[in-house]
Scaffold this motif. Sequence first.
Motif, PDB file in Angstrom:
ATOM      1  N   ALA A  57       0.834  -1.200   0.000  1.00  6.98           N
ATOM      2  CA  ALA A  57       0.000   0.000   0.000  1.00  6.98           C
ATOM      3  C   ALA A  57       0.871   1.254   0.000  1.00  6.98           C
ATOM      4  CB  ALA A  57      -0.935  -0.009   1.207  1.00  6.98           C
ATOM      5  N   ASN A  58       1.921   1.250   0.792  1.00  8.69           N
ATOM      6  CA  ASN A  58       2.825   2.403   0.836  1.00  8.69           C
ATOM      7  C   ASN A  58       3.555   2.614  -0.481  1.00  8.69           C
ATOM      8  OD1 ASN A  58       2.425   3.441   3.467  1.00  8.69           O
ATOM      9  ND2 ASN A  58       3.695   1.820   4.355  1.00  8.69           N
ATOM     10  N   ALA A  59       3.709   1.538  -1.244  1.00 12.42           N
ATOM     11  CA  ALA A  59       4.376   1.636  -2.548  1.00 12.42           C
ATOM     12  C   ALA A  59       3.412   2.049  -3.661  1.00 12.42           C
ATOM     13  CB  ALA A  59       5.030   0.304  -2.898  1.00 12.42           C
ATOM     14  N   GLY A  60       2.131   2.245  -3.314  1.00  9.91           N
ATOM     15  CA  GLY A  60       1.179   2.755  -4.290  1.00  9.91           C
ATOM     16  C   GLY A  60       0.248   1.734  -4.897  1.00  9.91           C
ATOM     17  N   TYR A  61       0.191   0.548  -4.303  1.00 13.83           N
ATOM     18  CA  TYR A  61      -0.667  -0.514  -4.843  1.00 13.83           C
ATOM     19  C   TYR A  61      -1.953  -0.651  -4.033  1.00 13.83           C
ATOM     20  CZ  TYR A  61       3.535  -1.806  -7.368  1.00 13.83           C
ATOM     21  OH  TYR A  61       4.645  -1.764  -8.173  1.00 13.83           O
ATOM     22  N   PHE A  62      -2.930  -1.259  -4.667  1.00 15.86           N
ATOM     23  CA  PHE A  62      -4.166  -1.650  -3.982  1.00 15.86           C
ATOM     24  C   PHE A  62      -4.014  -3.136  -3.684  1.00 15.86           C
ATOM     25  CE2 PHE A  62      -8.465  -2.991  -3.320  1.00 15.86           C
ATOM     26  CZ  PHE A  62      -9.146  -1.884  -2.836  1.00 15.86           C
ATOM     27  N   PHE A  63      -3.795  -3.474  -2.410  1.00 17.60           N
ATOM     28  CA  PHE A  63      -3.442  -4.837  -2.025  1.00 17.60           C
ATOM     29  C   PHE A  63      -4.633  -5.562  -1.422  1.00 17.60           C
ATOM     30  CE2 PHE A  63      -1.589  -8.184   0.559  1.00 17.60           C
ATOM     31  CZ  PHE A  63      -0.523  -8.632  -0.217  1.00 17.60           C
ATOM     32  N   ILE A  64      -4.874  -6.760  -1.915  1.00 16.85           N
ATOM     33  CA  ILE A  64      -5.971  -7.602  -1.435  1.00 16.85           C
ATOM     34  C   ILE A  64      -5.401  -8.919  -0.923  1.00 16.85           C
ATOM     35  CG2 ILE A  64      -8.018  -8.930  -2.120  1.00 16.85           C
ATOM     36  CD1 ILE A  64      -8.436  -6.833  -4.356  1.00 16.85           C
ATOM     37  N   LYS A  65      -5.824  -9.325   0.251  1.00 21.57           N
ATOM     38  CA  LYS A  65      -5.559 -10.689   0.704  1.00 21.57           C
ATOM     39  C   LYS A  65      -6.876 -11.254   1.236  1.00 21.57           C
ATOM     40  CE  LYS A  65      -3.444  -9.007   5.048  1.00 21.57           C
ATOM     41  NZ  LYS A  65      -4.300  -9.501   6.124  1.00 21.57           N
ATOM     42  N   PHE A  66      -7.020 -12.556   1.188  1.00 24.39           N
ATOM     43  CA  PHE A  66      -8.309 -13.143   1.533  1.00 24.39           C
ATOM     44  C   PHE A  66      -8.133 -14.560   2.055  1.00 24.39           C
ATOM     45  CE2 PHE A  66      -7.447 -14.516  -2.745  1.00 24.39           C
ATOM     46  CZ  PHE A  66      -8.025 -15.783  -2.867  1.00 24.39           C
ATOM     47  N   ASN A  67      -9.151 -15.029   2.762  1.00 20.58           N
ATOM     48  CA  ASN A  67      -9.209 -16.420   3.171  1.00 20.58           C
ATOM     49  C   ASN A  67      -9.975 -17.216   2.123  1.00 20.58           C
ATOM     50  OD1 ASN A  67      -7.830 -16.138   5.575  1.00 20.58           O
ATOM     51  ND2 ASN A  67      -9.648 -16.198   6.877  1.00 20.58           N
ATOM     52  N   PHE A  68      -9.386 -18.294   1.659  1.00 20.50           N
ATOM     53  CA  PHE A  68     -10.165 -19.205   0.839  1.00 20.50           C
ATOM     54  C   PHE A  68     -11.377 -19.665   1.646  1.00 20.50           C
ATOM     55  CE2 PHE A  68      -6.030 -19.758  -1.369  1.00 20.50           C
ATOM     56  CZ  PHE A  68      -6.461 -19.502  -2.669  1.00 20.50           C
ATOM     57  N   SER A  69     -12.495 -19.847   0.963  1.00 21.93           N
ATOM     58  CA  SER A  69     -13.771 -20.078   1.649  1.00 21.93           C
ATOM     59  C   SER A  69     -13.756 -21.314   2.542  1.00 21.93           C
ATOM     60  CB  SER A  69     -14.899 -20.194   0.624  1.00 21.93           C
ATOM     61  OG  SER A  69     -14.688 -21.309  -0.241  1.00 21.93           O
ATOM     62  N   HIS A  70     -12.954 -22.310   2.165  1.00 19.05           N
ATOM     63  CA  HIS A  70     -12.915 -23.555   2.928  1.00 19.05           C
ATOM     64  C   HIS A  70     -11.549 -23.767   3.606  1.00 19.05           C
ATOM     65  CE1 HIS A  70     -16.604 -24.262   0.729  1.00 19.05           C
ATOM     66  NE2 HIS A  70     -16.805 -25.387   1.397  1.00 19.05           N
ATOM     67  N   ASN A  71     -10.914 -22.678   3.999  1.00 23.93           N
ATOM     68  CA  ASN A  71      -9.591 -22.817   4.625  1.00 23.93           C
ATOM     69  C   ASN A  71      -9.679 -23.212   6.101  1.00 23.93           C
ATOM     70  OD1 ASN A  71     -10.339 -20.284   5.787  1.00 23.93           O
ATOM     71  ND2 ASN A  71      -8.177 -19.783   6.065  1.00 23.93           N
TER      72      ASN A  71
END
Length: 282
Positions: A57-71
């Motif tokens: 984010a600090n480098a200028g990106y839109f960062f997404i992380k997520f949990n797989f639905s069945h993790n």
Amino acid sequence: MIERKKNIIIQGQHDKPILIDTFYNKNSTSKPIVIFCHGYKGFKDWGAWDLVAEAFANAGYFFIKFNFSHNGGTVNKPIDFPDLEAFGQNNYIKELDDLETVIDWITSIDSQFKNETNTANISLIGHSRGGGITIIKASEDSRISKLITWASVSDFKKRFPEKHKIEQWEKDGVMFIENGRTKQQMPHYFQFYTSFLENEKRLTISTSVSKINIPYLIIHGNHDPTVTIEEGKKIHKLTPESELFIVEGADHVFGAKHPWDMNRLSSDLEKVTQKTIDFIGF
């Protein structure tokens, strides 16, 4: 200042929700999208992943992380594995579908983030098993601009047990693997294996990786005891135009652990993160 939105709930394709975190600087400027996929027995809040997200984010990106639905996580308890039944019902196809759902969500014309994202510039990062998932997805989906894998597996089939253990697995219907950190007995129902066999052609990483025609960075530690450096080299050999970046002395999680109590990245994970940021560029 970084805008964090944690535990956004979207509906997956397999009757369970997907939890998403977004990290970005809110300034109504179109930003390249980076989507991070965790690995086996992983989750979006593991260890230092929040610090990785902040760096992007600090480098200028839109960062997404997520949990797989069945993790194995839930909406109320997204960390660790309170839902072992879901974990046991997970498979590679569900994870590919989850990733597709996340991409569809962020690229939707109705997205709440449409003023902050450049949907023509999407990079995937996959760690460990998540690396295999991102390789397959990048080979299939023209929306992906760049691919980066961290300590990725090179072959799903070879990670299944030997024949006599598979026969016992089929007989019992379930196989348990102990989680070394939580000491939980993690179930794997036999559907995990049959789902692979039914979709083996699609799930053969070597086939998918040979189709990659976008910029691809392979990062691997040469002291990785979980997924050896030879797997990274194998992937690189199959995609000679890819870049292989070896982190000397690094393990499977690049010096991080869970929980991670420091307010900075480990030195190896910092190298990995910076190398990835530089590779994606603008």
